[in-house]
Design an enzyme around this catalytic site. Structure first.
Site, PDB file in Angstrom:
ATOM      1  N   ASP A   1      26.247   3.861  12.595  1.00 46.02           N
ATOM      2  CA  ASP A   1      24.907   4.769  12.579  1.00 46.02           C
ATOM      3  C   ASP A   1      23.842   3.309  11.893  1.00 46.02           C
ATOM      4  O   ASP A   1      24.002   2.587  10.869  1.00 46.02           O
ATOM      5  CB  ASP A   1      24.562   5.451  11.360  1.00 46.02           C
ATOM      6  CG  ASP A   1      23.460   6.036  11.232  1.00 46.02           C
ATOM      7  OD1 ASP A   1      22.896   5.844  12.079  1.00 46.02           O
ATOM      8  OD2 ASP A   1      23.279   6.877   9.931  1.00 46.02           O
TER       9      ASP A   1
ATOM     10  N   HIS B   1      -6.818 -13.328   4.914  1.00 48.69           N
ATOM     11  CA  HIS B   1      -5.382 -12.261   4.389  1.00 48.69           C
ATOM     12  C   HIS B   1      -4.770 -11.923   5.269  1.00 48.69           C
ATOM     13  O   HIS B   1      -4.973 -12.346   6.507  1.00 48.69           O
ATOM     14  CB  HIS B   1      -6.297 -10.877   3.276  1.00 48.69           C
ATOM     15  CG  HIS B   1      -7.017 -10.069   4.684  1.00 48.69           C
ATOM     16  ND1 HIS B   1      -8.255 -10.133   4.707  1.00 48.69           N
ATOM     17  CD2 HIS B   1      -6.413  -9.499   4.850  1.00 48.69           C
ATOM     18  CE1 HIS B   1      -8.764  -9.136   5.293  1.00 48.69           C
ATOM     19  NE2 HIS B   1      -7.495  -8.449   5.974  1.00 48.69           N
TER      20      HIS B   1
ATOM     21  N   TYR C   1      -9.918  -0.710   2.543  1.00 49.57           N
ATOM     22  CA  TYR C   1      -9.426  -0.842   3.922  1.00 49.57           C
ATOM     23  C   TYR C   1      -9.252   0.665   4.918  1.00 49.57           C
ATOM     24  O   TYR C   1      -8.597   1.502   3.901  1.00 49.57           O
ATOM     25  CB  TYR C   1      -7.903  -1.634   3.997  1.00 49.57           C
ATOM     26  CG  TYR C   1      -8.182  -2.798   4.617  1.00 49.57           C
ATOM     27  CD1 TYR C   1      -8.759  -4.308   4.120  1.00 49.57           C
ATOM     28  CD2 TYR C   1      -7.774  -2.536   6.839  1.00 49.57           C
ATOM     29  CE1 TYR C   1      -8.632  -5.490   5.103  1.00 49.57           C
ATOM     30  CE2 TYR C   1      -8.229  -4.034   7.025  1.00 49.57           C
ATOM     31  CZ  TYR C   1      -8.808  -5.014   6.532  1.00 49.57           C
ATOM     32  OH  TYR C   1      -8.975  -5.984   7.501  1.00 49.57           O
ATOM     33  N   ASP C   2      -9.309   0.620   5.962  1.00 51.04           N
ATOM     34  CA  ASP C   2      -8.557   2.256   6.933  1.00 51.04           C
ATOM     35  C   ASP C   2      -7.351   1.653   7.653  1.00 51.04           C
ATOM     36  O   ASP C   2      -8.062   0.714   8.768  1.00 51.04           O
ATOM     37  CB  ASP C   2      -9.655   2.855   7.633  1.00 51.04           C
ATOM     38  CG  ASP C   2     -10.162   3.126   6.567  1.00 51.04           C
ATOM     39  OD1 ASP C   2     -11.298   2.841   5.663  1.00 51.04           O
ATOM     40  OD2 ASP C   2     -11.169   4.479   7.024  1.00 51.04           O
TER      41      ASP C   2
ATOM     42  N   HIS D   1      -6.075 -12.185   9.020  1.00 48.64           N
ATOM     43  CA  HIS D   1      -6.932 -12.195   9.384  1.00 48.64           C
ATOM     44  C   HIS D   1      -7.930 -13.229   8.477  1.00 48.64           C
ATOM     45  O   HIS D   1      -8.301 -13.095   7.723  1.00 48.64           O
ATOM     46  CB  HIS D   1      -7.511 -10.689   8.500  1.00 48.64           C
ATOM     47  CG  HIS D   1      -9.049  -9.772   9.241  1.00 48.64           C
ATOM     48  ND1 HIS D   1      -9.133  -8.893   8.710  1.00 48.64           N
ATOM     49  CD2 HIS D   1      -9.834 -10.408   9.792  1.00 48.64           C
ATOM     50  CE1 HIS D   1     -10.734  -8.496   8.883  1.00 48.64           C
ATOM     51  NE2 HIS D   1     -10.858  -8.889   9.835  1.00 48.64           N
TER      52      HIS D   1
ATOM     53  N   GLU E   1       3.148   1.022  -4.053  1.00 44.90           N
ATOM     54  CA  GLU E   1       1.792   0.987  -4.896  1.00 44.90           C
ATOM     55  C   GLU E   1       0.915   2.100  -5.010  1.00 44.90           C
ATOM     56  O   GLU E   1       0.680   3.130  -6.364  1.00 44.90           O
ATOM     57  CB  GLU E   1       1.371  -0.023  -5.112  1.00 44.90           C
ATOM     58  CG  GLU E   1       2.471  -1.937  -4.786  1.00 44.90           C
ATOM     59  CD  GLU E   1       1.619  -2.992  -5.742  1.00 44.90           C
ATOM     60  OE1 GLU E   1       2.195  -3.933  -5.763  1.00 44.90           O
ATOM     61  OE2 GLU E   1       0.673  -2.983  -4.619  1.00 44.90           O
TER      62      GLU E   1
ATOM     63  N   ASP F   1       0.966  -1.581  -0.214  1.00 43.76           N
ATOM     64  CA  ASP F   1      -0.012  -0.171  -0.118  1.00 43.76           C
ATOM     65  C   ASP F   1       1.092   1.459   0.166  1.00 43.76           C
ATOM     66  O   ASP F   1       0.237   2.473  -0.324  1.00 43.76           O
ATOM     67  CB  ASP F   1      -1.345   0.035   1.431  1.00 43.76           C
ATOM     68  CG  ASP F   1      -1.971  -1.093   1.195  1.00 43.76           C
ATOM     69  OD1 ASP F   1      -2.502  -1.616  -0.166  1.00 43.76           O
ATOM     70  OD2 ASP F   1      -2.666  -1.628   2.275  1.00 43.76           O
TER      71      ASP F   1
END
Lengths: 764, 764
Positions: free
Chosen positions: A703, A552, A495-496, A714, A410, A407
Site C-alpha cells: 500500500d 520567491h 497570496y491566493d 516567481h 503554519e 502555508d
C-alpha cells in the site's frame, strides 16, 4: 489608534480615496490574552456618483453586507464566554461561530469518511474538556485542530451504504504550554492521548493566534513611536502575522511570530505600502513584544495611487472596460453530476468523496472509476490532497530572510480558504460545498461555499479523427471534452491559491494550482531601476515607484494515496533511454527504448525530473494484468514545474526537505500525512517526508503513497502590480493500461438539437 | 481489386460489420500518370434498428452527404483536362477543385498579408505557364506550392488601410524533374526564378503525389501475389504513402516513397490492421515500383473487432453512453470579436491577422495589443506558425527505421488540415475561416472551415483576491478568464494534431498542441505480453492481440518572429541561480538570484531547458523602458515538453537538427522560414535552423526570430486503442514588464443580470 487592552468593540473609520470605511475593532480581554480582528466594511459617503455608479455601490454594499452576514461567523472573535464550563478558560478567546447561515446544525455523517459535523465537534469538545489532560479548570488551552480520525482503509473499502461506522476525532491541542495529539472516540465518549509531541515545532496557528499577533505591537510604545515618527497615523496601520521558520536556538521553546506592518491609508491594498524594515517579534502565547527591529526609516512608503484593484474603485475612476460580451457555460438540463449524502459525487464514470479540511483545504477520497467495458467500479486513488506548501522568499536581509512559509502546516490551507464568488470563482453551473471547522475554543463554525464543483467545457477536444486527403474517406469523428472540476481558493493573507482537481471522462485526473492575489512587497528607496547602483541587489523587480516584488518560489506537495485496482501497488520507473544500434543492424544509429524498473525501496523512488533523462512514472498493480498482459496502472505526468535550488543545509530547506525531489513514494503509514511533519510551526525538519523516505522501507507490492511537488519560480514583473493575473501549472494522474481500450469511445458527439436555446439576459 | 490503369470511375462496395459501404474509386489516366483516391460513403443496409437508431443513421447519412458535397472538391481528382492550355500536361493529374461551395471566387485581397485569392492563384498559374522555365508545352510540371510572397516588414508595418500594396506569389515547382523557386509578380505579370534548388531534398509532396503512390503497388504482380497469399482480398487493401527520410546514397537523385498497406476488411480503422513487413519502394515521378520488401508473412493481421470508433458503429453495437448532459458555451449577445476584411481579427485588446497556409497550417501575423493605459496599439509578434514537425518512430528494424516524418515539409501541415466539425472541433460560438490552396496543377481550391475562432470560457479565473480571515476585510474580487482561441486540426493520415493559438486578455499568448487520432501500429506475433521472449524488444506496447503501438516522439517547432514594441529586440536569459550568503551575512545559507545575460550572437541563444538550471527567456526591446526603468519584454514560458535524445549523427536527427535545442534565436532572414529547410523531402540536413544558427550571427538589438520546439515522448498504452484521447501541451508567450501594470484591472466581473437565459433545446 489601536491599543492592546480595549475591553469593548470599537468602531473606527478610515478614509480611502474619499470613501469612508467603518473599521470594527473587536478586542476582548481574558486575563492578559487578547484577540483582535479587523473588519473593514465599505460604507459611507461615496463621492457624487452617476446613477449607474450608485446602483453598483448599492450592490457592492449589499454584497458586503451579505458577505459579512454569511461569513462574519467565520472570523468574529467571541465576545461572550459561553464555554461548556463557564469557569474554563482557553489560551485566547476563540471565534465561537455558529452555523446559523448555512444550517448544518442537524447534519449527520453518512459515510465513514465524512468530516465531523457541527454536533460531533461540539461533542468532541465536551468530551475533551473532561479529560485529565486538560487539567484543572484554570489551565489555559487551545484546540488547534479537530478533524475526523479516519477509520482504517480496510474498513472503509469494505463498508457499504447503510452499515454503521465508527466515529473518532483527532485533536491537536495546546494545554498549559504543551502540545498534545488526542483521539476522541465519539462512540465511547473516551479520549486517548496518543502523542505528547516529542518532535520540534508547534501546531498550525489558530486564526486567533494570527489576529492577536497583528495587534500585539500596538501595546508597545516604541512601536507606536516609530510608526508616528515615520509619518504614519496609527489608525492606518495594518499588520500581518508572519511565521518565522526556524534558524537556530532563538526560536526554540517559545511560540514566536514576526509582525510587519503596512499603511492602509488611501488604499485597501495595503500590501503595496510596506513600512519597510520594521519587524516586531512577538510571543504568541504571552502576546509580549520581544524585540522590535527598526531599520529602513529612509525607505519611503510607496504611494497608494493605482494600487486599488476593486471594480468599484475602477468604476469610480472610469477605468473599467467592457471588452467581452457575456459568456457562460450553460447546461439547461442541469449538471450531470449528483452530490449524494452531502459528500459523495458521481459524475460520468467517476465516484468520489469530497470534503473540506482545515489544514489541507480539500480532500478527495475513494476516487473510483466505473469501467465502461466491464461495468466494474475500480479503485484509482484512496486519498489525495495538498499536504504542504513551501514559499521561500529570496532575500537574505534582516526583514526578509525568514519568509519561508509553509502555508498548510503554519496557517491552515483550509482555514484560509474563503467563500468562493458564485459567478466568478466558479461558473454559473457550479454547486457549492461548505466546510465545517472548529475555532480555537473547539466550537464549530461553517465556512460556506468553500468548495465548488462544476462541469467545465471550454471548447477542447476529448478525441478526434478526420481522415485526411490521402485516404479521402469521409470520416470526421470528434468528441468534446467535458470535465468535472472541484475547486477551492485559499487566501493566505496576500497570496491566493486556486486548487483544482479536474476529473476527465477518460479517467485522467488533473491537479492544477493557480497563483493569483497580491505580491509580498519590499519597500525600496528607488523609483527607477536606473537609480540603483550596479552592485546593489534588489532581490527582485521594481514594479512601481519604491515597490520591489521579491523573487520567491512556491512548492505545493500533494499526498496521493493511489490504490490502482486495489491496495497493493508498485512504483515503476519507465526510463526512456537512447539505444545505439549495432553496426549494420539498421540505417538508424539510435532509437529510444522504454526500460522498466520496479522500485524495491523508498530510495529507488526519489525522483528528480530531467528533460534529457526522461521517464514515465507508473503506479501499477503488479497483481492485475490487462487482457494482453500489461500491468494495470496510472502514471504521474509532470507539466511545467520548478525545483528548489536552496542549499540542502539551509534551515528552511531542511524544514522543507520534502521539496528535495519532485516525487517520492512511501509505504502507507497513518502518521505520515503531512510532508513537513505534524508540527510544522518552528519545526526543525526532523519529521519530514525526506526523513521518512530515508528509512528506505520496501515499497514493492505494498500500500504505497505517491508524493508529487508542483513548483513555481516567481520573478515578479510589473504585470503583477497591483494584483497578479493567474499563473497556473498542473500535473496529471493518467491511466496507463488501466483500461483495455479508450474508455470514452461510447461518448456521443455534441448534437445541435440537444444544445440549449439561449437569449440575452432579461435585463439586456 | 484495384488496378493501375482504370479509365473510368468505379463504384465498389465493401461490407464492414454488416454495413455496406460504397467505395468510389476515381482514377483517370493522363499518359502513364494516374491519380487515385478513395471515397467511402457509409450507406446501405444497416441491421435492424430502433427508431432512434434509424434517425441517427439518417442524420449520419445526411451529414456524410453534406460533407461530401462541401468537401469533395478538396480531394476529387479532376476527371476533366481543362487546363489553361489543353496541350500542356503536368507531371500527374491534379485536383482541379473549384470554389463552388464556399464562394471565394470574387475575393480580393484587402491587406498586404492576405493570402492569395482564387483569382490570384489562377493568374499566377497563367503567368507561370508562359514562363520559359516551364519549357515546351510537353514538359511535365507540378506546382508544389503557391503562396503569397509577403511584402517586406517595413512596408507592412507602415501600410494603412486603403493604401495600395504589392502582390507577389512564391511558387515551388517541379518542371521536367528539377525543382524551382519562382516569384511571380502579379502586378507586373512577370516571373523571376530566384533559386534553382542547390540544396538536397525535394518540395512538399502534392496530394496527388500521395494518392498516386498509394495505388502504385497494385501495378506490380509480386505485390498483388503476396497480398493474395497472405489471405487478403485486394479490394480490402488500403495503403499509405510514407516519406522515407534520407539514409544514404540510395535516396539521392530520385523522388522515392515507401508504401505500406493495411486490411480494411470489417473496419474503417484499417490503421489497426497492418500487413506487417510488406514495404513497397516507389518512384514518385515515374510511379515505378522499385523494390518490394516482403517479410513478416508469419505475423497475423490483427483482428478488426473493437477497432471501429465511429459513433454510428458504437450505436449499432449498443455501446454508447450518454453520461453528460448537454453543455455549451453561450454568448447570447454574440461573440466579442470581429473579423474584418476576412482576415483581421479584433478581440478584447488584441488585433491580429489570421490566414491558412498549405505548409504551416495557420499563420498568425501582426499580433498587436492595445495598451489599456496608454491607448497605444503595440507590436507583440510579427508572425508565428508551426514551421516544422519531426516524428521519429523508435524501431530500427527494416519496415520501421525510416519512419521519421516531417509533417509540414513533407506532407503539408495545412494541406492535411481538414474541415473542422462545427459543434465538436470547436464550440457552438465559433466562427470559421476557409483556406484557399492550389492543387498540383496550380488550380485553386477551397478548404472550407479549416480554421475556427472562438471565445473560450471554461470556468478559469483571470485574477482574484479575497482577503483572508487574518485581516477579515470583506474583499472578494474575482475576474473570470475568457480567451480567444484560433484552432486548426491537421490529420496527417492516422495522426491528428490540434493546434491552438490562445490569446488572453492579459496579453499572454498560449500555443497549445493536442495529439489525437490513431496510432501507427505494428503487427506482432504476440497476443499477450507473456508470450514474448524476455530478450525480444517489441519497440512498443501490446495494445490488443497482435497490435503493438510503437514508441515515438513528436516535435513541433514554432517560428515566432517577435516584435516587442518594434522590430529591434534582444534575447535575454534570466538565469535563476543559487547564491550562497557570506558567513555572518544572514541566518540563511542561500537564496536565488536572477542573473540577466543578453545574448550577443546566435550561439548564446541555443537553449536546452534544465529543471535544476532554471531560467526565464525574455525577448526585450532594449530601446524602450517602462516608467520605472525595466526593459519592455515578452518571455517564452515552457510547460511540459520533451527533448530529442537521438544521436546527433543519426540521419533523421541531422535532418531534424532544429530539435537539438528547445529554443534558438536567429536574426530575421527572409529565406529562413522553415526549420528543416525549404526542401525537406529526402533532405540531408544542410539547410536547417541548426545550420543557420551555427553561423553565430549577431542578434542583439536586431530584428530577431525566436524558435521554440514543443516535444512529446509517446509510449503508447491501451487507452490509445483504437483512437487516442487527446494529449496536449503548450508554451506561453507572456508579457514581462511589457505593461506598466496588470492590464486587466478594468475588466468587470460576471454579473448575473448579464448572463444568458437558457432553456433546454427545442427538441428536448
Amino acid at each position: 489608534m489601536l491599543s492592546s487592552y480595549l475591553d469593548v468593540p470599537k468602531l473606527l473609520t478610515i478614509t480611502v480615496h474619499n470613501e469612508t470605511f467603518a473599521l470594527f475593532l473587536c478586542v476582548s480581554p481574558v486575563g492578559r490574552e487578547n484577540s483582535a480582528s479587523f473588519f473593514v466594511v465599505h460604507s459611507h459617503n461615496p463621492p457624487a456618483m452617476e446613477p449607474r455608479q450608485k446602483l453598483c455601490y448599492l450592490l457592492l454594499f449589499t454584497v458586503s453586507l451579505i458577505f459579512l452576514l454569511l461569513n462574519a461567523s467565520d472570523r468574529l472573535p467571541s465576545l461572550s464566554s459561553d464555554l461548556a464550563s463557564p469557569s474554563r478558560r482557553f489560551i485566547r478567546n476563540q471565534p465561537s461561530a455558529s452555523t446559523r447561515h448555512s444550517d448544518h446544525s442537524l447534519d449527520v455523517p453518512k459515510h465513514p469518511l465524512d468530516p465531523l459535523t457541527v454536533q460531533e465537534i461540539n461533542r468532541v469538545r465536551t468530551i475533551l474538556l473532561s479529560h485529565p489532560t486538560f487539567g484543572s479548570v484554570s489551565t489555559p488551552y487551545a484546540l488547534h485542530s479537530i478533524a475526523l480520525h479516519e477509520p482504517p482503509k480496510d474498513f472503509v473499502k469494505s463498508w457499504s451504504k447503510g452499515q454503521p461506522f465508527p466515529r473518532k476525532a483527532s485533536v491537536v491541542a495546546r494545554v498549559g504550554g504543551d502540545s498534545y495529539v488526542l483521539t476522541v472516540d465519539l462512540d465511547k465518549g473516551s479520549t486517548k492521548v496518543e502523542n505528547f509531541g516529542h518532535v520540534s515545532g508547534y501546531p498550525t496557528m489558530t486564526i486567533e493566534d494570527m489576529t492577536t499577533a497583528t495587534v500585539a505591537p500596538f501595546a508597545d510604545a516604541r512601536f507606536n513611536l516609530t510608526i508616528t515618527e515615520r509619518g504614519v497615523n496609527l489608525v492606518d496601520v495594518a499588520c500581518l502575522p508572519l511565521s518565522l521558520g526556524w534558524y537556530g536556538k532563538r526560536e526554540e521553546n517559545r511560540r514566536l511570530i514576526k509582525v510587519q506592518c503596512y499603511s492602509s491609508k488611501d488604499t485597501v491594498n495595503f500590501y503595496m505600502r510596506p513600512i519597510e524594515g520594521l519587524t516586531v517579534l512577538v510571543d504568541m502565547d504571552t502576546k509580549e513584544v520581544i524585540e522590535i527591529t527598526d531599520k529602513g526609516r529612509d525607505i519611503p512608503i510607496p504611494k497608494a495611487a493605482d494600487t486599488d484593484y476593486r471594480y468599484s474603485h475602477m468604476q469610480a475612476n472610469h477605468r473599467t472596460v467592457d471588452l467581452i460580451n457575456p459568456i457562460s457555460i450553460e447546461q439547461p438540463n442541469g449538471p450531470s453530476f449528483v452530490i449524494e449524502d452531502d459528500h459523495q459525487v458521481k459524475w460520468a464514470n467517476w465516484e468520489l468523496h469530497i470534503k473540506a479540511d482545515a489544514r489541507a483545504g480539500v480532500i478527495i477520497s475513494r476516487a473510483q472509476f466505473k469501467d465502461p467495458d466491464s461495468g466494474e467500479t475500480r479503485d484509482v486513488m484512496y486519498k489525495g490532497y495538498a499536504s504542504e506548501l513551501f514559499v521561500p522568499y529570496m532575500d537574505p536581509t534582516d526583514a526578509w530572510y525568514f519568509k519561508t512559509y509553509m502555508d498548510a502546516g503554519e496557517y491552515g490551507f483550509g482555514l484560509q480558504a474563503m467563500p468562493l464568488d458564485p459567478l466568478n470563482d466558479c461558473p454559473r453551473n457550479a454547486r457549492f460545498m461548505d466546510g465545517v471547522f472548529a475555532a480555537g475554543d473547539g466550537k464549530p463554525y461553517v465556512r460556506s461555499n468553500m468548495i465548488c464543483i462544476y462541469e467545465s467545457y471550454g471548447g477542447d477536444i476529448g478525441w478526434r479523427h478526420s481522415e485526411s486527403p490521402i485516404t479521402g474517406m469521409p470520416i470526421r469523428e470528434v468528441r468534446p471534452k467535458v470535465t468535472l472540476v472541484v475547486r477551492m481558493a485559499a487566501s493566505v493573507a496576500n497570496y491566493d491559491y486556486i486548487v483544482d482537481w479536474e476529473f476527465q471522462a477518460d479517467g485522467l485526473i488533473r491537479v492544477k494550482v493557480g497563483l493569483s492575489g497580491i505580491l509580498m512587497i519590499k519597500g525600496s528607496p528607488y523609483t527607477n531601476l536606473q537609480d540603483k547602483p550596479d552592485d546593489e541587489d534588489l532581490y527582485g523587480t521594481i514594479l512601481a515607484e519604491n515597490v520591489v516584488g521579491v523573487i520567491h518560489d512556491h512548492f505545493i506537495t500533494f499526498y496521493l494515496d493511489m490504490d490502482v485496482d486495489g491496495t497493493e501497488n508498485s512504483f515503476v520507473k519507465v526510463n526512456i533511454q537512447k539505444q545505439e544500434t549495432s553496426p549494420g543492424e539498421s540505417p538508424r544509429k539510435s532509437y529510444l527504448k522504454a526500460v522498466r524498473t520496479i522500485a524495491k525501496n523508498e530510495k529507488d523512488a526519489q525522483v528528480k525530473l530531467k528533460l534529457y533523462e526522461p521517464a514515465e512514472f507508473h503506479v501499477i498493480n503488479p497483481n492485475k494484468k490487462t487482457r494482453v498482459g500489461n500491468p494495470v496502472g496510472y502514471k504521474v505526468v509532470a507539466a511545467g514545474t520548478a525545483a528548489s535550488l536552496l542549499d540542502l543545509d539551509d534551515p528552511p530547506q531542511k524544514r522543507a526537505a520534502f521539496t528535495n525531489n519532485q516525487m517520492w513514494v512511501t509505504p502507507y503509514n497513518a502518521s505520515e500525512q503531512w510532508a513537513a511533519g505534524l508540527f510544522v510551526y518552528q519545526s526543525q525538519g526532523e519529521d519530514t517526508l525526506a526523513v521518512w523516505s530515508e528509512r528506505n522501507r520496501p515499497i514493492e507490492n505494498k500500500d504505497i503513497v505517491m508524493w508529487y511537488t508542483l513548483g513555481f519560480h516567481h520573478i515578479p514583473c510589473q504585470e503583477d502590480f497591483p494584483v497578479m493575473p493567474t499563473v497556473s501549472s498542473s500535473f496529471d494522474l493518467k491511466p496507463v493500461n488501466f483500461f483495455e481500450r479508450n474508455p470514452i469511445l461510447g461518448v456521443p458527439p455534441n448534437r445541435d438539437t440537444e444544445l440549449p436555446v439561449c437569449k440575452a439576459s432579461a435585463s439586456a
